[in-house]
Design a protein around this motif. Structure first.
Motif, PDB file in Angstrom:
ATOM      1  N   ALA A 235      29.039  18.025  84.666  1.00  0.00           N
ATOM      2  CA  ALA A 235      28.738  17.236  84.288  1.00  0.00           C
ATOM      3  C   ALA A 235      29.824  17.043  82.861  1.00  0.00           C
ATOM      4  N   GLY A 236      29.229  15.807  82.314  1.00  0.00           N
ATOM      5  CA  GLY A 236      30.053  15.990  81.015  1.00  0.00           C
ATOM      6  C   GLY A 236      29.089  16.592  80.339  1.00  0.00           C
ATOM      7  N   PHE A 237      30.480  17.295  79.384  1.00  0.00           N
ATOM      8  CA  PHE A 237      29.993  18.037  78.189  1.00  0.00           C
ATOM      9  C   PHE A 237      30.759  18.087  76.642  1.00  0.00           C
ATOM     10  N   THR A 238      29.928  18.156  75.622  1.00  0.00           N
ATOM     11  CA  THR A 238      30.463  17.476  74.673  1.00  0.00           C
ATOM     12  C   THR A 238      29.696  19.135  73.275  1.00  0.00           C
ATOM     13  N   GLU A 239      30.335  19.100  72.628  1.00  0.00           N
ATOM     14  CA  GLU A 239      29.700  19.935  71.877  1.00  0.00           C
ATOM     15  C   GLU A 239      30.960  20.106  70.919  1.00  0.00           C
ATOM     16  N   ALA A 240      30.355  20.127  69.045  1.00  0.00           N
ATOM     17  CA  ALA A 240      30.925  19.931  68.061  1.00  0.00           C
ATOM     18  C   ALA A 240      30.287  20.590  67.359  1.00  0.00           C
ATOM     19  N   ASP A 241      30.794  20.860  65.710  1.00  0.00           N
ATOM     20  CA  ASP A 241      30.297  20.833  64.085  1.00  0.00           C
ATOM     21  C   ASP A 241      31.029  19.987  63.317  1.00  0.00           C
ATOM     22  N   ILE A 242      29.580  19.079  63.266  1.00  0.00           N
ATOM     23  CA  ILE A 242      30.348  18.032  62.281  1.00  0.00           C
ATOM     24  C   ILE A 242      29.876  18.470  60.795  1.00  0.00           C
ATOM     25  N   ASN A 243      31.023  17.987  60.036  1.00  0.00           N
ATOM     26  CA  ASN A 243      31.094  18.401  58.590  1.00  0.00           C
ATOM     27  C   ASN A 243      31.147  17.566  57.767  1.00  0.00           C
ATOM     28  N   THR A 244      30.283  16.773  56.339  1.00  0.00           N
ATOM     29  CA  THR A 244      31.235  16.536  55.741  1.00  0.00           C
ATOM     30  C   THR A 244      31.913  16.673  54.635  1.00  0.00           C
ATOM     31  N   LYS A 245      32.059  17.527  54.625  1.00  0.00           N
ATOM     32  CA  LYS A 245      33.086  18.523  53.783  1.00  0.00           C
ATOM     33  C   LYS A 245      34.379  18.353  53.294  1.00  0.00           C
ATOM     34  N   GLY A 246      35.299  17.304  53.428  1.00  0.00           N
ATOM     35  CA  GLY A 246      35.941  17.888  54.440  1.00  0.00           C
ATOM     36  C   GLY A 246      37.577  18.588  53.650  1.00  0.00           C
ATOM     37  N   SER A 247      36.600  19.524  52.146  1.00  0.00           N
ATOM     38  CA  SER A 247      37.638  20.201  51.529  1.00  0.00           C
ATOM     39  C   SER A 247      37.043  21.881  51.312  1.00  0.00           C
ATOM     40  N   PHE A 248      37.873  22.542  51.085  1.00  0.00           N
ATOM     41  CA  PHE A 248      37.380  24.393  50.857  1.00  0.00           C
ATOM     42  C   PHE A 248      38.678  25.387  50.388  1.00  0.00           C
ATOM     43  N   VAL A 249      37.999  26.086  49.543  1.00  0.00           N
ATOM     44  CA  VAL A 249      39.214  26.840  49.869  1.00  0.00           C
ATOM     45  C   VAL A 249      38.409  28.010  50.698  1.00  0.00           C
ATOM     46  N   ASP A 250      39.917  28.286  51.228  1.00  0.00           N
ATOM     47  CA  ASP A 250      40.254  29.889  52.351  1.00  0.00           C
ATOM     48  C   ASP A 250      40.668  31.042  51.563  1.00  0.00           C
ATOM     49  N   ASN A 251      40.283  31.713  52.445  1.00  0.00           N
ATOM     50  CA  ASN A 251      39.831  33.359  51.943  1.00  0.00           C
ATOM     51  C   ASN A 251      41.121  34.368  50.929  1.00  0.00           C
ATOM     52  N   ALA A 252      41.857  33.296  50.943  1.00  0.00           N
ATOM     53  CA  ALA A 252      43.418  33.367  50.372  1.00  0.00           C
ATOM     54  C   ALA A 252      43.756  32.291  49.479  1.00  0.00           C
ATOM     55  N   GLY A 253      43.078  31.727  48.898  1.00  0.00           N
ATOM     56  CA  GLY A 253      42.981  30.521  47.507  1.00  0.00           C
ATOM     57  C   GLY A 253      43.290  29.916  48.090  1.00  0.00           C
ATOM     58  N   PHE A 254      43.729  29.308  48.865  1.00  0.00           N
ATOM     59  CA  PHE A 254      44.518  28.236  49.816  1.00  0.00           C
ATOM     60  C   PHE A 254      43.459  26.989  49.497  1.00  0.00           C
ATOM     61  N   SER A 255      44.112  25.564  49.179  1.00  0.00           N
ATOM     62  CA  SER A 255      42.944  24.367  49.205  1.00  0.00           C
ATOM     63  C   SER A 255      42.921  24.016  50.614  1.00  0.00           C
ATOM     64  N   SER A 256      42.666  23.934  51.681  1.00  0.00           N
ATOM     65  CA  SER A 256      42.474  23.381  53.618  1.00  0.00           C
ATOM     66  C   SER A 256      41.654  21.965  53.704  1.00  0.00           C
ATOM     67  N   PHE A 257      41.447  21.554  54.305  1.00  0.00           N
ATOM     68  CA  PHE A 257      41.425  20.545  54.841  1.00  0.00           C
ATOM     69  C   PHE A 257      40.238  20.844  56.123  1.00  0.00           C
ATOM     70  N   ARG A 258      39.345  20.594  56.481  1.00  0.00           N
ATOM     71  CA  ARG A 258      38.393  19.943  57.787  1.00  0.00           C
ATOM     72  C   ARG A 258      38.492  19.401  58.217  1.00  0.00           C
ATOM     73  N   PRO A 259      37.967  18.340  60.000  1.00  0.00           N
ATOM     74  CA  PRO A 259      38.382  17.510  60.295  1.00  0.00           C
ATOM     75  C   PRO A 259      37.075  17.272  60.123  1.00  0.00           C
ATOM     76  N   LEU A 260      36.545  15.935  60.403  1.00  0.00           N
ATOM     77  CA  LEU A 260      34.704  15.294  60.179  1.00  0.00           C
ATOM     78  C   LEU A 260      34.521  16.118  61.324  1.00  0.00           C
ATOM     79  N   LEU A 261      34.792  16.156  62.270  1.00  0.00           N
ATOM     80  CA  LEU A 261      34.118  15.880  63.684  1.00  0.00           C
ATOM     81  C   LEU A 261      34.831  17.713  64.456  1.00  0.00           C
ATOM     82  N   LYS A 262      34.896  18.773  64.464  1.00  0.00           N
ATOM     83  CA  LYS A 262      35.476  19.215  65.099  1.00  0.00           C
ATOM     84  C   LYS A 262      34.729  20.001  66.423  1.00  0.00           C
ATOM     85  N   GLY A 263      35.518  20.211  67.989  1.00  0.00           N
ATOM     86  CA  GLY A 263      34.945  20.792  68.851  1.00  0.00           C
ATOM     87  C   GLY A 263      35.793  20.199  70.353  1.00  0.00           C
TER      88      GLY A 263
END
Length: 360
Positions: A235-263
């Protein structure tokens, strides 16, 4: 799924003896039952969200089966069915229903600081063949029906997480989403180069009984989908995380961007079952009247009715949902209908049962 088991059962059911007679019996029937505590059934079906959902919104189901049954006098205990069925079941909560209503009407999601989002939706359409056998005991009649289904449509979706909104209608939050499907899907993924299959199959077992317990008291019941299993290979299958917060600070202290939908989008085997439908009715005959009481479980919900029968007419009432049911039994036909509102467009309960029998 053990298809050999079903074929073996069907073959054994066809083994019977009897004297041939030129008597045929055809029964045409429709059993349709829809109920929800979210919004009017017909408005949900048409996706018209012009009415605020109920404050206790949590469930909805619409299950229908249309069929034609054939019986021959040579095999009077056997009956062959050809059928179609449509099943839709919704499990949600009041905050999700309200949020969807507000979004559909361009209203900001500000009723709650954060909306607890939860939705499980199963939709399936199938056509099938059934073989029923009826056995008579002294005061008890039992019918067992085995069914094979060809699954023509599937959508099995899960959504959870939290959402919030602002006065300018912007949405914020994080959601987890997964969905199996045969064609129509939430993210409008096209089935390019037959990336997934669109047909499956299933088996189910139904049981019905009528028991004359005493001279004045009778008990009847049925269990639809006592056993059932459906499967769609690849069957067709989709799984995804949807997050409206596009930017975050990673463990190394760098600013990064996440996609709105990742899956991921792929194809997977999927099997599922539908909740059994259970109906039990007691009937007491006293001074020319028949007093009735029934309980029913469908779509994971419990219902009860009280009523009476006089002649060909039967009247029942659900005292909790205030949905009166009226039935009339003719010589060769039966019709039953239930509504909780005179205007069908405002009804949370819609039930229609038709049965027409022809013999020659």
């Amino acid at each position: 799924m053990n298809k050999q088991w079903f074929l073996g059962l069907s073959a054994s059911l066809l083994v019977s003896t009897g004297t041939m007679a030129n008597t045929h019996e055809v029964t045409i029937y429709l059993d349709s039952n829809s109920q929800t505590n979210i919004a009017p059934v017909l408005k949900i079906a048409r996706d018209e969200w012009d009415q605020r959902p109920e404050s206790d919104a949590s469930f909805g189901f619409s299950q229908s089966r249309f069929g034609v049954a054939y019986r021959h006098a040579a095999l009077t205990n056997w009956q062959l069915h050809t059928m179609q069925r449509i099943d839709y079941l919704i499990d949600t909560n009041a905050q999700t229903a309200l949020g969807y209503y507000q979004e559909q009407n361009d209203q900001p999601l500000t009723s709650y600081d954060s909306y607890d989002t939860r939705l499980a939706l199963t939709g399936a359409r199938s056509k099938g063949l059934g073989l029923a056998y009826q056995h008579h005991f002294d005061a008890l009649t039992v019918t067992v029906q085995a069914n094979y289904w060809q699954l023509n449509y599937l959508r099995d979706s899960q959504l959870s997480g939290a959402l919030s909104g602002s006065d300018n209608a912007q949405l914020r939050g994080a959601l987890q989403f997964s969905e199996y499907y045969s064609d129509n899907n939430f993210l409008k993924r096209p089935n390019t180069d037959d990336a997934w299959r669109t047909r499956g199959d299933g088996l189910s077992l139904d049981v019905h009984f009528d028991w004359q317990v005493t001279e004045h008291f009778a008990l009847s019941g049925q269990v639809i989908d006592l056993y059932n299993q459906f499967e769609l290979d690849q069957a067709g299958f989709t799984e995804a995380d949807i997050n409206t917060k596009g930017s975050f600070v990673d463990n190394a202290g760098f600013s990064s961007f996440r996609p709105l939908l990742k899956g991921r989008e792929t194809a997977q085997n999927h099997d599922f079952d539908l909740p059994s439908q259970v109906y039990l009715q007691g009937q007491y005959h006293f001074l020319g009247y028949r007093y009735l009481a029934s309980v029913r479980r469908q779509g994971g919900q419990h219902f009860a009715q009280l009523g009476m029968q006089l002649g060909d007419w039967r009247m029942m009432l659900d005292p909790i949902n205030l949905a009166p049911e009226l039935a009339y039994q003719g010589e060769t036909w039966l019709v039953t209908t239930a509504l909780d509102h005179l205007n069908p467009n405002k009804a949370l309960t819609l039930r229609l049962n038709l049965n027409w029998q022809l013999a020659w």
